[in-house]
Design a protein around this motif. Structure first.
Motif, PDB file in Angstrom:
ATOM      1  N   ILE A 157       0.830  -1.206   0.000  1.00 52.47           N
ATOM      2  CA  ILE A 157       0.000   0.000   0.000  1.00 52.47           C
ATOM      3  C   ILE A 157       0.866   1.259   0.000  1.00 52.47           C
ATOM      4  O   ILE A 157       1.637   1.509   0.931  1.00 52.47           O
ATOM      5  N   PHE A 158       0.736   2.026  -1.054  1.00 54.00           N
ATOM      6  CA  PHE A 158       1.388   3.326  -1.165  1.00 54.00           C
ATOM      7  C   PHE A 158       0.520   4.388  -0.505  1.00 54.00           C
ATOM      8  O   PHE A 158      -0.709   4.237  -0.388  1.00 54.00           O
ATOM      9  N   LEU A 159       1.124   5.492  -0.153  1.00 57.40           N
ATOM     10  CA  LEU A 159       0.407   6.734   0.175  1.00 57.40           C
ATOM     11  C   LEU A 159      -0.691   6.546   1.223  1.00 57.40           C
ATOM     12  O   LEU A 159      -1.732   7.191   1.162  1.00 57.40           O
ATOM     13  N   GLY A 160      -0.440   5.680   2.200  1.00 51.82           N
ATOM     14  CA  GLY A 160      -1.481   5.412   3.183  1.00 51.82           C
ATOM     15  C   GLY A 160      -1.051   5.454   4.622  1.00 51.82           C
ATOM     16  O   GLY A 160      -1.878   5.322   5.524  1.00 51.82           O
ATOM     17  N   VAL A 161       0.235   5.680   4.887  1.00 52.75           N
ATOM     18  CA  VAL A 161       0.695   5.586   6.272  1.00 52.75           C
ATOM     19  C   VAL A 161       0.122   6.703   7.146  1.00 52.75           C
ATOM     20  O   VAL A 161      -0.029   6.532   8.357  1.00 52.75           O
ATOM     21  N   HIS A 162      -0.225   7.834   6.545  1.00 57.88           N
ATOM     22  CA  HIS A 162      -0.803   8.928   7.333  1.00 57.88           C
ATOM     23  C   HIS A 162      -2.216   8.602   7.821  1.00 57.88           C
ATOM     24  O   HIS A 162      -2.740   9.268   8.718  1.00 57.88           O
ATOM     25  N   MET A 163      -2.836   7.568   7.223  1.00 59.80           N
ATOM     26  CA  MET A 163      -4.165   7.127   7.673  1.00 59.80           C
ATOM     27  C   MET A 163      -4.114   5.651   8.064  1.00 59.80           C
ATOM     28  O   MET A 163      -5.001   4.879   7.753  1.00 59.80           O
ATOM     29  N   ILE A 211       5.996   8.025  12.306  1.00 58.53           N
ATOM     30  CA  ILE A 211       6.003   7.922  10.845  1.00 58.53           C
ATOM     31  C   ILE A 211       4.668   8.394  10.281  1.00 58.53           C
ATOM     32  O   ILE A 211       3.614   7.878  10.668  1.00 58.53           O
ATOM     33  N   SER A 212       4.708   9.364   9.388  1.00 64.07           N
ATOM     34  CA  SER A 212       3.462   9.905   8.839  1.00 64.07           C
ATOM     35  C   SER A 212       3.490  10.083   7.321  1.00 64.07           C
ATOM     36  O   SER A 212       2.488  10.492   6.733  1.00 64.07           O
TER      37      SER A 212
END
Length: 244
Positions: A157-163, A211-212
Protein backbone atom coordinates in the motif's frame (compact mmCIF):
# COMPACT_ATOMS: atom_id res chain seq x y z
CA UNK A 1 12.88 7.63 -16.15
CA UNK A 2 12.68 5.98 -12.77
CA UNK A 3 15.52 6.97 -10.44
CA UNK A 4 14.85 4.16 -7.99
CA UNK A 5 13.66 4.34 -4.37
CA UNK A 6 16.44 6.50 -2.93
CA UNK A 7 19.77 4.72 -2.89
CA UNK A 8 21.64 6.36 -5.80
CA UNK A 9 23.12 2.97 -6.73
CA UNK A 10 19.63 1.64 -7.41
CA UNK A 11 19.33 3.53 -10.68
CA UNK A 12 19.68 1.60 -13.93
CA UNK A 13 22.66 1.91 -16.22
CA UNK A 14 20.29 2.98 -18.99
CA UNK A 15 18.93 5.83 -16.86
CA UNK A 16 22.46 6.97 -15.98
CA UNK A 17 23.40 6.97 -19.65
CA UNK A 18 20.33 9.06 -20.47
CA UNK A 19 21.08 11.51 -17.68
CA UNK A 20 24.64 11.95 -18.91
CA UNK A 21 23.29 12.96 -22.29
CA UNK A 22 20.62 15.35 -21.00
CA UNK A 23 20.57 19.08 -21.64
CA UNK A 24 17.60 19.63 -19.32
CA UNK A 25 16.76 17.66 -16.18
CA UNK A 26 13.39 17.86 -14.44
CA UNK A 27 13.39 15.84 -11.22
CA UNK A 28 10.84 15.20 -8.49
CA UNK A 29 12.80 16.90 -5.72
CA UNK A 30 10.41 15.92 -2.94
CA UNK A 31 11.32 12.24 -3.39
CA UNK A 32 14.29 11.77 -5.71
CA UNK A 33 17.73 11.67 -4.08
CA UNK A 34 19.67 14.76 -5.21
CA UNK A 35 22.78 12.60 -5.55
CA UNK A 36 21.19 11.33 -8.77
CA UNK A 37 21.89 14.74 -10.30
CA UNK A 38 25.61 14.00 -10.15
CA UNK A 39 25.09 11.78 -13.18
CA UNK A 40 23.92 14.79 -15.22
CA UNK A 41 26.31 17.17 -17.01
CA UNK A 42 27.52 20.10 -14.92
CA UNK A 43 26.02 22.57 -17.38
CA UNK A 44 22.60 20.85 -17.54
CA UNK A 45 19.58 23.04 -16.86
CA UNK A 46 17.95 21.56 -13.72
CA UNK A 47 14.36 22.04 -12.52
CA UNK A 48 12.73 20.74 -9.34
CA UNK A 49 9.18 19.68 -10.25
CA UNK A 50 8.10 19.62 -6.58
CA UNK A 51 7.37 23.32 -6.94
CA UNK A 52 5.74 23.09 -10.37
CA UNK A 53 2.35 22.19 -11.83
CA UNK A 54 1.75 20.01 -14.90
CA UNK A 55 1.63 22.89 -17.37
CA UNK A 56 4.88 24.36 -16.07
CA UNK A 57 6.60 20.98 -16.37
CA UNK A 58 5.36 20.20 -19.85
CA UNK A 59 6.07 23.72 -21.10
CA UNK A 60 9.74 23.24 -20.22
CA UNK A 61 9.74 19.84 -21.93
CA UNK A 62 8.13 21.08 -25.13
CA UNK A 63 10.19 24.26 -25.42
CA UNK A 64 13.46 22.41 -24.80
CA UNK A 65 12.66 19.68 -27.33
CA UNK A 66 11.64 22.21 -29.95
CA UNK A 67 15.03 23.83 -29.41
CA UNK A 68 16.70 20.51 -30.20
CA UNK A 69 17.59 19.69 -26.59
CA UNK A 70 17.31 16.36 -24.77
CA UNK A 71 15.20 16.30 -21.62
CA UNK A 72 15.49 13.84 -18.74
CA UNK A 73 12.32 13.69 -16.66
CA UNK A 74 13.34 11.98 -13.42
CA UNK A 75 10.74 10.29 -11.23
CA UNK A 76 11.13 8.38 -7.99
CA UNK A 77 10.99 4.57 -7.96
CA UNK A 78 9.42 3.24 -11.14
CA UNK A 79 7.41 5.84 -13.06
CA UNK A 80 4.62 3.41 -14.01
CA UNK A 81 3.32 3.27 -10.42
CA UNK A 82 1.75 6.53 -9.20
CA UNK A 83 4.24 8.40 -11.38
CA UNK A 84 1.70 10.73 -13.01
CA UNK A 85 3.48 10.18 -16.32
CA UNK A 86 0.55 9.48 -18.63
CA UNK A 87 -0.64 13.08 -18.43
CA UNK A 88 2.86 14.22 -19.42
CA UNK A 89 3.00 11.66 -22.23
CA UNK A 90 -0.29 12.99 -23.57
CA UNK A 91 1.22 16.46 -23.95
CA UNK A 92 4.35 15.10 -25.61
CA UNK A 93 2.30 13.10 -28.11
CA UNK A 94 0.06 16.07 -28.82
CA UNK A 95 3.19 18.02 -29.74
CA UNK A 96 4.70 15.11 -31.74
CA UNK A 97 7.68 14.84 -29.39
CA UNK A 98 9.34 11.39 -29.27
CA UNK A 99 10.08 9.92 -25.86
CA UNK A 100 11.35 6.77 -24.16
CA UNK A 101 10.29 5.36 -20.80
CA UNK A 102 13.12 3.94 -18.68
CA UNK A 103 11.85 1.75 -15.81
CA UNK A 104 13.25 1.96 -12.30
CA UNK A 105 13.35 0.04 -9.02
CA UNK A 106 10.11 0.64 -7.14
CA UNK A 107 9.99 1.30 -3.41
CA UNK A 108 7.79 -1.82 -3.24
CA UNK A 109 10.79 -3.96 -4.07
CA UNK A 110 13.25 -1.92 -2.03
CA UNK A 111 10.95 -2.41 0.97
CA UNK A 112 10.71 -6.16 0.34
CA UNK A 113 14.51 -6.33 0.18
CA UNK A 114 14.80 -4.46 3.46
CA UNK A 115 12.39 -6.92 5.05
CA UNK A 116 14.33 -9.90 3.67
CA UNK A 117 11.08 -11.23 2.32
CA UNK A 118 9.66 -12.72 -0.87
CA UNK A 119 6.30 -11.23 -1.76
CA UNK A 120 5.11 -14.49 -3.33
CA UNK A 121 5.47 -17.88 -1.64
CA UNK A 122 4.00 -21.25 -2.72
CA UNK A 123 0.65 -21.91 -1.04
CA UNK A 124 1.04 -18.76 1.08
CA UNK A 125 0.42 -16.00 -1.48
CA UNK A 126 0.87 -16.04 -5.25
CA UNK A 127 -0.67 -12.62 -5.80
CA UNK A 128 0.57 -9.13 -4.99
CA UNK A 129 -1.88 -6.24 -4.91
CA UNK A 130 -0.29 -2.81 -5.30
CA UNK A 131 -2.74 -0.13 -4.30
CA UNK A 132 -3.42 3.01 -2.30
CA UNK A 133 -6.29 4.06 -0.03
CA UNK A 134 -8.85 6.60 -1.12
CA UNK A 135 -7.97 10.11 -0.01
CA UNK A 136 -7.93 13.43 -1.81
CA UNK A 137 -7.70 11.30 -4.95
CA UNK A 138 -10.60 8.80 -4.98
CA UNK A 139 -10.24 5.19 -6.12
CA UNK A 140 -12.47 3.61 -8.79
CA UNK A 141 -15.47 1.47 -7.78
CA UNK A 142 -14.41 -1.98 -6.58
CA UNK A 143 -10.92 -0.88 -5.57
CA UNK A 144 -11.47 0.22 -1.99
CA UNK A 145 -9.28 -1.56 0.56
CA UNK A 146 -12.17 -3.59 2.02
CA UNK A 147 -12.97 -4.99 -1.40
CA UNK A 148 -9.36 -5.82 -2.26
CA UNK A 149 -8.81 -7.39 1.16
CA UNK A 150 -11.22 -10.22 0.32
CA UNK A 151 -8.42 -11.90 -1.67
CA UNK A 152 -6.20 -12.28 1.39
CA UNK A 153 -3.11 -11.94 -0.79
CA UNK A 154 0.06 -9.93 -0.23
CA UNK A 155 -0.85 -6.24 -0.29
CA UNK A 156 1.55 -3.34 -0.82
CA UNK A 157 0.00 0.00 0.00
CA UNK A 158 1.39 3.33 -1.17
CA UNK A 159 0.41 6.73 0.17
CA UNK A 160 -1.48 5.41 3.18
CA UNK A 161 0.69 5.59 6.27
CA UNK A 162 -0.80 8.93 7.33
CA UNK A 163 -4.16 7.13 7.67
CA UNK A 164 -2.80 3.88 9.07
CA UNK A 165 -5.65 3.45 11.55
CA UNK A 166 -8.23 3.58 8.78
CA UNK A 167 -6.13 1.29 6.56
CA UNK A 168 -5.82 -1.36 9.28
CA UNK A 169 -9.51 -1.17 10.15
CA UNK A 170 -10.56 -1.66 6.53
CA UNK A 171 -8.18 -4.56 5.97
CA UNK A 172 -9.45 -6.35 9.07
CA UNK A 173 -12.83 -6.76 7.40
CA UNK A 174 -11.22 -9.81 5.72
CA UNK A 175 -7.67 -10.29 7.02
CA UNK A 176 -7.36 -11.75 10.55
CA UNK A 177 -6.28 -9.17 13.18
CA UNK A 178 -3.01 -11.07 13.72
CA UNK A 179 -1.98 -10.74 10.05
CA UNK A 180 1.66 -9.55 9.91
CA UNK A 181 2.27 -6.00 8.74
CA UNK A 182 5.47 -4.08 8.09
CA UNK A 183 5.85 -0.37 7.46
CA UNK A 184 9.08 0.69 5.76
CA UNK A 185 9.88 4.38 5.76
CA UNK A 186 12.24 5.69 3.07
CA UNK A 187 13.30 2.25 1.87
CA UNK A 188 16.98 2.13 0.80
CA UNK A 189 17.80 5.61 2.20
CA UNK A 190 20.40 6.01 4.99
CA UNK A 191 17.62 6.96 7.44
CA UNK A 192 15.42 4.01 6.49
CA UNK A 193 13.12 2.86 9.30
CA UNK A 194 11.07 -0.31 9.78
CA UNK A 195 8.10 -0.91 12.05
CA UNK A 196 6.62 -4.40 12.31
CA UNK A 197 3.42 -5.55 13.93
CA UNK A 198 0.01 -6.97 13.14
CA UNK A 199 -3.12 -5.36 11.79
CA UNK A 200 -4.41 -5.05 15.34
CA UNK A 201 -1.45 -3.04 16.65
CA UNK A 202 0.41 -1.58 13.67
CA UNK A 203 -1.31 1.81 13.88
CA UNK A 204 -0.20 2.28 17.49
CA UNK A 205 3.36 1.22 16.65
CA UNK A 206 3.58 3.52 13.62
CA UNK A 207 2.28 6.49 15.58
CA UNK A 208 4.77 5.77 18.37
CA UNK A 209 7.55 5.80 15.78
CA UNK A 210 6.35 9.15 14.42
CA UNK A 211 6.00 7.92 10.84
CA UNK A 212 3.46 9.91 8.84
CA UNK A 213 4.70 9.92 5.22
CA UNK A 214 7.07 8.39 2.65
CA UNK A 215 6.44 4.83 3.79
CA UNK A 216 5.33 1.55 2.24
CA UNK A 217 2.82 -0.67 4.04
CA UNK A 218 3.20 -4.39 3.30
CA UNK A 219 0.54 -6.78 4.58
CA UNK A 220 0.36 -10.55 4.44
CA UNK A 221 1.48 -13.93 5.71
CA UNK A 222 4.58 -13.85 3.50
CA UNK A 223 6.14 -11.61 6.16
CA UNK A 224 6.01 -14.46 8.72
CA UNK A 225 5.31 -17.61 6.71
CA UNK A 226 6.51 -20.16 9.25
CA UNK A 227 7.43 -23.56 7.78
CA UNK A 228 6.45 -22.88 4.17
CA UNK A 229 6.84 -25.26 1.24
CA UNK A 230 9.73 -24.60 -1.16
CA UNK A 231 9.03 -23.80 -4.80
CA UNK A 232 8.95 -26.52 -7.46
CA UNK A 233 11.62 -24.67 -9.45
CA UNK A 234 14.56 -26.22 -7.58
CA UNK A 235 12.84 -29.35 -6.30
CA UNK A 236 15.05 -32.34 -7.22
CA UNK A 237 11.94 -34.36 -8.10
CA UNK A 238 10.49 -31.71 -10.42
CA UNK A 239 11.60 -31.89 -14.05
CA UNK A 240 11.44 -29.07 -16.57
CA UNK A 241 13.01 -27.88 -19.81
CA UNK A 242 16.48 -27.41 -18.33
CA UNK A 243 16.58 -30.28 -15.83
CA UNK A 244 15.29 -33.83 -16.39
Amino acid sequence: MGAGPGDPELITLKAVRALRGADVVIYAGSLVNRDILEYAPEDAEVHNSAHMNLEEITDIMVEACRAGKTVARVHTGDPSIYGAIKEQIRVLEKNSIPYTIIPGVSSVFAAAATLNTELTLPEVSQTVIITRPAGRTPVPPGEDLEELAVHGSTMCIFLGVHMIEDVAEKLMTHYPPDTPVAVVKRASWPDEEVVRGTLSDIAERVRAAGISKTAMIIVGSVLEPGDFKPSKLYDAGFSHEYRP
